[in-house]
Design an enzyme around this catalytic site. Structure first.
Site, short mmCIF file in Angstrom:
data_model
loop_
_atom_site.label_atom_id
_atom_site.label_comp_id
_atom_site.label_asym_id
_atom_site.label_seq_id
_atom_site.Cartn_x
_atom_site.Cartn_y
_atom_site.Cartn_z
N ARG A 76 10.61 25.90 38.19
CA ARG A 76 10.10 26.00 39.56
C ARG A 76 8.83 26.85 39.66
O ARG A 76 7.83 26.44 40.26
CB ARG A 76 11.18 26.60 40.49
CG ARG A 76 12.26 25.65 40.88
CD ARG A 76 13.57 26.39 41.06
NE ARG A 76 14.04 26.77 39.73
CZ ARG A 76 14.85 26.00 39.01
NH1 ARG A 76 15.35 24.92 39.53
NH2 ARG A 76 15.20 26.33 37.78
N THR A 77 8.87 28.05 39.11
CA THR A 77 7.76 28.99 39.31
C THR A 77 6.48 28.46 38.66
O THR A 77 5.41 28.43 39.27
CB THR A 77 8.12 30.37 38.74
OG1 THR A 77 9.42 30.72 39.22
CG2 THR A 77 7.13 31.43 39.17
N ARG A 110 4.79 35.61 33.57
CA ARG A 110 6.24 35.82 33.44
C ARG A 110 6.51 36.34 32.05
O ARG A 110 6.02 35.78 31.05
CB ARG A 110 7.01 34.51 33.66
CG ARG A 110 8.49 34.66 33.29
CD ARG A 110 9.33 33.52 33.73
NE ARG A 110 9.49 33.50 35.18
CZ ARG A 110 10.34 32.70 35.83
NH1 ARG A 110 11.09 31.87 35.14
NH2 ARG A 110 10.42 32.73 37.13
N LYS A 140 2.28 33.28 15.50
CA LYS A 140 1.59 33.75 14.29
C LYS A 140 1.39 35.25 14.34
O LYS A 140 0.67 35.82 13.53
CB LYS A 140 0.24 33.03 14.16
CG LYS A 140 0.37 31.53 13.93
CD LYS A 140 -0.97 30.86 13.71
CE LYS A 140 -1.55 30.35 15.00
NZ LYS A 140 -2.83 29.68 14.85
N HIS A 167 10.82 39.80 40.94
CA HIS A 167 10.29 38.43 41.02
C HIS A 167 9.77 38.30 42.46
O HIS A 167 10.37 37.63 43.31
CB HIS A 167 11.41 37.44 40.72
CG HIS A 167 10.97 36.02 40.51
ND1 HIS A 167 9.68 35.57 40.75
CD2 HIS A 167 11.67 34.93 40.09
CE1 HIS A 167 9.62 34.28 40.47
NE2 HIS A 167 10.81 33.86 40.08
N1 CP Z 1 13.58 30.65 40.65
C1 CP Z 1 12.94 30.63 39.47
O1 CP Z 1 12.25 31.58 39.09
O2 CP Z 1 13.09 29.46 38.77
P1 CP Z 1 12.41 29.15 37.37
O3 CP Z 1 12.99 30.10 36.36
O4 CP Z 1 12.70 27.72 37.08
O5 CP Z 1 10.94 29.42 37.54
#
Ligand code: CP
Length: 312
Positions: A60-61, A110, A88, A138
């Site tokens: 999603r993100t 992330r 590497k 998040h």
């Molecule tokens: N909600 C969320 O962060 O989903 P993903 O891990 O798929 O990005």
């Protein structure tokens, strides 16, 4: 329209004022209209380069940041740890500095290490958006959750929000608690005792050891995935026991307000945190959250990349 936003990065919820959050939500609501056009594209960020740097899995993100950037006509550089020169031996900072040399103006990061986006923000000229760091925060998930609740409930003040599940290891829980409390909601958390923070570390949320206390009369229920990958050791007997005592079902959701909405950030473990029978629960807004993720991320890209300029 002049774009004014007093932040260069979005690393966590805490530095955002209530007014900043309203700016993000109102901008996202305006931008949703663009996504509904026959040709959903505007030239607002033409010439800008957004780098999506994902050192952990995401559906999603990552995809919603890509959709958001492309809808605003930015160029997108997508980086996934797997298959990159990390394999590497290249380190995080060198990776980011090289992406900066490729022309990135803004970094969406992330990373499994809490604090990684804060570290990178000290070393790059452009802005950094935290797309999830370890079990810290998040923030874009919390903002899209706010937008989803705003649309369903019309506001936040005095609203009872119940967050159920692995609170201790969930970056979504941490950002959601801070964001909903900042906007005036009352937040209750519940889950197995080993997955709950002590009251003094619950960021102002009310800790409920009984699921029923959290669910009773709640207007918003947010179920969370058990973050098995962050536990290190067994913290509860198994998914079967988890589902039995803390899994949400049609029956235990009867305790909530008759107009309560059901949310989940995804990915969902059906049969664990949500019973399969909730797939067609009429008041679940899980895909609205995903849709709102694009609008909120468009708003953030616009506010961080165009602040001080006049948007077309
Ligand atoms: N909600 C969320 O962060 O989903 P993903 O891990 O798929 O990005």
């Amino acid at each position: 329209m002049a774009v004014e936003f007093p932040h260069r990065h979005l690393l966590e919820i805490r530095p955002l004022s209530e007014e900043d959050i309203w700016t993000i939500l109102k901008t996202a609501r305006n931008l949703k209209e663009v996504l509904k056009r026959p040709i959903p594209k505007v030239p607002t960020l033409r010439g800008k380069v957004v780098a999506n740097l994902f050192f952990e899995p995401s559906t999603r993100t990552r995809l919603s940041f890509e959709r958001a950037a492309k809808t605003l006509s930015a160029e997108v550089l997508n980086f996934s740890a797997r298959g990159s020169s990390l394999e590497k031996g290249e380190n995080l900072l060198d990776t980011v500095k090289n992406v900066e040399a490729l022309g990135a103006d803004l970094f969406v990061l992330r990373h499994p290490a809490s604090g990684a986006p804060h570290f990178i923000a000290r070393h790059v000229k452009g802005g950094v958006i935290n797309a999830g760091d370890g079990f810290h925060e998040h923030p874009t998930q919390a903002l899209l959750d706010l937008l989803t609740v705003l649309e369903a409930k019309g506001g936040f003040r005095g609203l009872k929000v119940a967050i159920i599940g692995d609170i201790r290891h969930s970056r979504v829980a941490h950002s959601d608690i801070l964001a909903f409390r900042k906007m005036g909601a009352e937040v209750f958390v519940s889950g197995p005792g080993t997955l709950l923070p002590p009251e003094r570390e619950a960021l102002g949320a009310r800790v409920c050891y009984r699921l029923e206390s959290a669910l009773e009369s709640a207007e918003v229920v947010i179920a969370l995935r058990v973050q098995k990958e962050r536990h290190g050791r067994a913290l509860f007997p198994g998914f079967h026991e988890y589902a039995r005592y803390f899994g949400l079902t049609r029956k235990n959701l009867e305790l909530t307000s008759p107009t309560a909405i059901l949310m989940h950030p995804g990915p969902i473990n059906w049969g664990v945190e949500l019973a399969g029978e909730l797939m067609d629960f009429p008041r679940q807004v899980i895909l609205d959250q995903v849709e709102n993720g694009v609008a909120v991320r468009m708003a953030l890209l616009l506010l961080l990349l165009k602040s001080g300029e006049t948007a077309p």
